[in-house]
Each structure stands twice: as structure tokens, then as C-alpha cells.
Write an enzyme that holds these catalytic residues in place. Structure first.
Site, PDB file in Angstrom:
ATOM      1  N   SER A  95      48.583  35.716  35.100  1.00  0.00           N
ATOM      2  CA  SER A  95      48.330  36.264  36.440  1.00  0.00           C
ATOM      3  C   SER A  95      47.721  35.243  37.391  1.00  0.00           C
ATOM      4  CB  SER A  95      47.410  37.490  36.354  1.00  0.00           C
ATOM      5  OG  SER A  95      46.199  37.164  35.691  1.00  0.00           O
ATOM      6  N   ASP A 124      38.658  40.041  42.079  1.00  0.00           N
ATOM      7  CA  ASP A 124      38.653  41.378  41.474  1.00  0.00           C
ATOM      8  C   ASP A 124      37.996  41.408  40.101  1.00  0.00           C
ATOM      9  OD1 ASP A 124      40.487  39.958  40.030  1.00  0.00           O
ATOM     10  OD2 ASP A 124      42.214  41.215  40.498  1.00  0.00           O
ATOM     11  N   HIS A 153      40.395  37.387  38.840  1.00  0.00           N
ATOM     12  CA  HIS A 153      41.133  36.360  39.574  1.00  0.00           C
ATOM     13  C   HIS A 153      40.316  35.811  40.737  1.00  0.00           C
ATOM     14  CE1 HIS A 153      43.950  39.392  37.848  1.00  0.00           C
ATOM     15  NE2 HIS A 153      44.476  38.293  37.324  1.00  0.00           N
TER      16      HIS A 153
END
Length: 549
Positions: free
Chosen positions: A220, A512, A515
Site C-alpha cells: 500500500s 491514517d 501510511h
């Protein structure tokens, strides 16, 4: 003029004659105009060749030594000699066929009166270095080269040849391609050469790389919408800072890979798994949120680990070229065939492999125990891409996972395990151990893959320094997530709880809990782009060049 006497000339000195009516039979390209002869026709060229003035058996890439399985030129010196014998016989047979052939082929006595020229050996020396041999190793096989060369001279003599013009090999250490591609230290550079030939300075400071495409692999941290394309798009407030709407990224804006693409003037990478509005002319992104190096054996992780991402690349390589042949519109959406060998291959993966162990209640020792297997699997993928033609690799190590808010919140740590910055030391130490083994693997890959340019980028040090000096760099609350709480939005007719962001993400590091914010990503990019944290220490735009470890 004694054409019929054995004449060996070894040097750059000129023949002490004003004319030479003998035929030139070259085993190297030669400037035959000195004797009023036409430029030599290549023996292997059947179109428009005229051999009345001689023949050229030289081919690019040839060597004295017979070729080895690595794919060197098949026309070594011995093979060129047999071509010469074949040409001798067949040229005389051709002359018997008629006048037209007599005007294209040499006479029989031309062979004994000819000048036989040689310029070969350079590739025998350089191939050793490109195979990572030492200078002593290269020097060791020179006597064998001389024996093979001498045998060919003798064979031509016994066939009637009498005049030989032999060039020694040139200063290969002054060739720009060697200065560019082979590892050399500053102490090994002949400064007199640089003074005499200013153009060589360009070879020591090579031109910027012109990557036509980027192919990215990861999780991610670099996913631009792959997993969301399969499992539903990310929700607001993701994307609010730069894209002003969700854009497949777990971030308020751009990721490191976005800044890397922009560095080369390429568009942001389209996810391979997203079929809507994708344009792959600038490359493709195979990264998927939640991905790991190893195939996951628990739920909660991406079904697209690194080996699957490689299979996607392999499939994309083949199918993109088939698609290009369908018409102009597809040619404008797919990469060209040679883009795959000229592309930059970027990697940012491994974080989830480390944290997965902890979330399965493994100890730090247990997590460390499977790191070597992670590195082996990672190295296998790099090798596979290399054998598919990839040559330029930009590899990020993993960041300080012990500084991520979700780790600090969800995993048990004691007060003694918290460092001065506020990060969890055990998790960061495992990340550093992973990075150490990764760096060692990269060093080995450079030896195993001699044509590859592999850059190892220490993003761990950059990210940890950001946490350590957050306030000095204009950031606040470094260990607190910006995206927090929840609000309800209507989607597909249902009320869905989503997060809300802090007032100003531009002064926050973490977005968050997992990240980074766009501001933090940009800060990291600005420090790695010039090569300050790279091994070798080269800037991003030089990542196609090979350097010493």
C-alpha cells in the site's frame, strides 16, 4: 616490393612502400583506400558485394577465444579463418561460371599476394571484466589467446599468405562504455587521460537515464489503486489534498512512486488491476495494498504477493504487445516492446511480512527467523525480471515500522522498549535486520547479474530522521495519525462510516496510522532523489548506470 616473402608488421608504423598491388584480406575492418582498392565487402553480406579488392571476415563483437554459452559473437577468429578457406575455394569456382563472376571475385594468385590484416582481442579482455573477473584472472588467459592467434597466422601462411599487418589492442580503459558500465574507483582513473581527452569527463559523469517506463512492485505504500479496483475504491478523505477526491491511494495525496514517475516526466502509474481508463504507455503498477513478499497464509492480506505481481508483469509483457497490434488506439495505450528492457523497476515491499508475524503473536526472534526466506524470495523475483530483460532496479528498504501509530496502538510494548523518539525499538530492530539482509542480497545480485544496475535506497534512515526532527522540519504530532474519528456518508444507498482528517495534513507525518501523508512522502522523496541515501550513492536519474559497490 617483397609480397612473396613472409612479412609480419606489428605496430602502428606504415609500410615502407608507395604502392601495394596485393589484395587485402582483412580479419578486421581496414581502410584499403591506401592501396587504391575499394572498401572491403563483408564476407557475410550477399547483397551487392564485390570481392575483387578483398574480403572482410570481421564481425562486431568477435573475439579470439571461441564463444561461450553467454551469447558472445559466434564468429571468433578461428571461425573467420574457416570462412577465409571457404571463400578461397568457392570464389574460384564462381569465376569459372562466367565473366560477371570474374568481375566480382579475386584471382587465385591474389591470395598469395594479399595483405592479411588483423585487429582483434579487445573483446576477449573486456568480456572477462563484464563477467566480474579480476584483472589477474583476465591476465591469466592471455597466453592462451596468443597461442590461438598464432595458430591462425600459421594456418594462413600454409595456405599461401605471406604479408601480415597486425594491430595490437587499444587502451580499452579509455572507452566510454567501459568507464560507464564497469565499476572503477577514483584511484583507478588515469587523470592524464582525462586531461588529454576532455570528452571522457562525460563518461565519468554519465548522462541522465531516459526511462520510457516504470514498473512498480509493492504494497500500500506504492499502490495507486490496484487492490481498490478489485475490492472497492478507498473512501474520503483519502485524496483530498492533491486529487481532491479518492484516487486509489491510502493517502491524502501523492505517494513516493508518484514523485518518482514525475521525476522522469512520466504520468502517474496506472494500476495493472484497474481496467477503467488505464494508460500503460509510461509503465504499470503491480503493487497492491496489503501485499507481502511471501504468499500469505492468513486472511487480511492481499492475494497479490510479490510472486503474483511478477506473474502479472510477465502476462502484461506478452499481452500488451499482442494488443498493440490491434490498432492505433492500442498503440497509444500500451508500452513498446523495448520499453521493458529500458524501464526502471521499482520495489517497496516487506513491511507487511514483518508486521504479520507480530499480529500472529510471534516473538521478535520468530519474526527474525523467517527474514532470510523473505530475502531469498525477493532475490528470485529480481533475477526473474533480469532474465526477462530488465536491467535497472531501484529498491527501497522497509521503513521504521515501530514508529507507525497503528503498531504503537495495537501491539504490546513496555516502557523500556520505547526509544527517545517514542518509537517501539523491537519492531524497528527487526526492520533494520531485514534491511541489513536486503542490502547484502543486493550486493550479491550485482555479482550474479553483471549487466544489471541495482540501487539500494535507505528509506528507513530518511523516515526515522523525519520522526526524530519532526518539529525542526515543520511537522507536528509525528506519532499521531491525521485521519481519525468517523462520520457517516451515503454510498450505494447505505450509511457508511468513514474517517475524517485533521485540519492541516501538510504539517503531519502519518495519515491514517499506517501510511504517510503527501507532505511526508514529498519530504522523503526530496532526500532520496539525489542519491544521498542510495547505495551506490547515485541520483535517481542515473539509476541505469552500473557502479562499484
Amino acid at each position: 616490393m617483397a609480397c612473396r616473402l613472409l612479412r609480419l608488421v606489428v605496430s602502428s608504423a606504415l609500410l615502407a612502400v608507395t604502392s601495394f598491388p596485393c589484395l587485402v584480406l582483412a580479419l578486421t575492418p581496414t581502410q584499403s583506400g591506401s592501396f587504391g582498392l575499394p572498401y572491403l565487402s563483408a564476407y557475410l553480406d550477399s547483397v551487392g558485394s564485390n570481392f575483387t579488392g578483398g574480403a572482410n571476415f570481421a564481425t562486431a563483437g568477435s573475439a579470439i577465444n571461441p564463444p561461450n554459452p553467454s551469447g558472445d559473437n559466434l564468429f571468433c577468429l578461428n571461425a573467420q579463418f574457416y570462412e577465409f578457406i571457404d571463400f578461397y575455394q568457392r570464389s574460384q569456382e564462381a569465376r569459372i561460371k562466367g565473366v560477371v563472376w570474374q568481375e566480382l571475385m579475386p584471382k587465385e594468385d591474389d591470395f598469395s599476394r594479399a595483405l592479411n590484416t588483423f585487429d582483434i582481442g579487445q573483446n576477449d579482455l573486456t568480456i572477462g571484466y563484464f563477467l566480474n573477473k579480476s584483472t589477474d584472472h583476465v591476465k591469466a588467459y592471455v597466453p592462451d589467446l596468443m597461442n590461438q592467434f598464432t595458430t591462425v597466422i600459421k594456418n594462413i601462411y600454409w595456405q599461401g599468405g605471406r604479408s601480415f599487418w597486425i594491430h595490437n589492442t587499444g587502451p580499452v580503459g579509455c572507452l566510454p562504455n567501459l568507464l560507464d558500465q564497469l565499476p572503477i574507483t577514483a584511484a583507478e582513473v588515469d587523470r592524464a587521460v582525462i586531461t588529454s581527452f576532455p570528452s571522457l569527463v562525460l563518461a565519468l559523469t554519465p548522462t541522465q537515464c531516459d526511462f520510457p517506463a516504470i514498473f512498480n512492485f509493492g504494497d500500500s505504500n506504492s499502490d495507486t489503486g490496484g487492490l481498490p479496483a478489485a475490492y472497492g475504491q478507498v473512501l474520503p478523505p483519502n485524496g483530498e489534498t492533491y486529487f481532491h477526491a479518492p484516487a486509489g491511494r491510502h493517502c491524502d495525496g501523492r505517494l513516493l512512486i508518484d514523485f518518482i514517475a514525475g521525476n522522469f516526466g512520466l504520468p502517474y502509474l496506472s494500476p495493472y488491476l484497474d481496467s477503467v481508463g488505464t494508460n500503460f504507455t509510461g509503465g504499470a503498477n503491480f503493487a497492491s495494498s496489503g501485499s507481502t513478499i511471501r504468499t500469505p497464509n492468513t486472511i487480511g492480506y492481499s492475494p497479490f504477493p510479490l510472486n503474483v505481481q511478477f506473474n502479472e508483469l510477465n502476462d502484461f509483457h506478452q499481452r500488451s504487445q499482442v494488443t498493440r497490434r490491434k490498432g492505433v488506439v492500442w498503440q497509444e495505450l500500451m508500452p513498446k516492446q523495448d520499453d521493458f528492457s529500458r524501464a526502471l523497476y521499482t520495489f517497496d515491499i516487506g513491511q507487511n511480512d514483518l508486521t504479520a508475524g507480530y499480529f500472529l503473536n510471534m516473538s521478535t526472534d520468530q519474526v527474525r527467523a523467517y527474514v532470510p526466506d523473505l530475502i531469498n524470495q525477493f532475490s528470485t523475483i529480481i533475477k526473474n525480471i533480469y532474465w526477462q530483460g530488465g536491467r535497472s532496479f531501484w529498491i527501497h528498504n522497509t521503513g521504521p515500522v515501530g514508529c507507525l501509530p497503528y503498531i504503537l496502538d495495537l501491539l504490546l510494548i513496555t516502557a523500556a522498549q520505547v526509544d527517545k523518539v517514542g518509537c517501539a525499538s523491537p519492531f524497528n530492530e527487526v526492520a533494520q535486520y531485514f534491511n541489513q539482509r536486503l542490502k547484502e542480497a543486493v550486493a550479491q545480485l550485482r555479482k550474479d547479474l553483471p549487466l544489471a544496475a541495482i540501487t539500494y535506497v535507505d528509506v528507513y534512515s530518511v523516515k526515522y530522521s523525519l520522526y526524530r526532527q519532526a518539529s525542526k522540519q515543520g511537522f507536528e504530532l509525528p506519532l499521531v495519525a491525521c485521519c481519525y474519528g468517523s462520520i457517516n456518508i451515503t454510498r450505494y444507498g447505505k450509511q457508511i462510516p468513514v474517517s475524517k482528517s485533521c485540519k492541516d495534513p501538510s504539517v503531519r507525518i502519518n495519515w491514517d496510522g499506517v501510511h504517510y501523508t503527501e507532505a511526508a512522502n514529498k519530504w522523503v522523496y526530496d532526500r532520496i532523489v539525489d542519491g544521498s541515501y542510495s547505495d551506490p550513492p547515485i541520483p535517481l536519474k542515473m539509476a541505469c548506470h552500473r557502479y562499484a559497490n
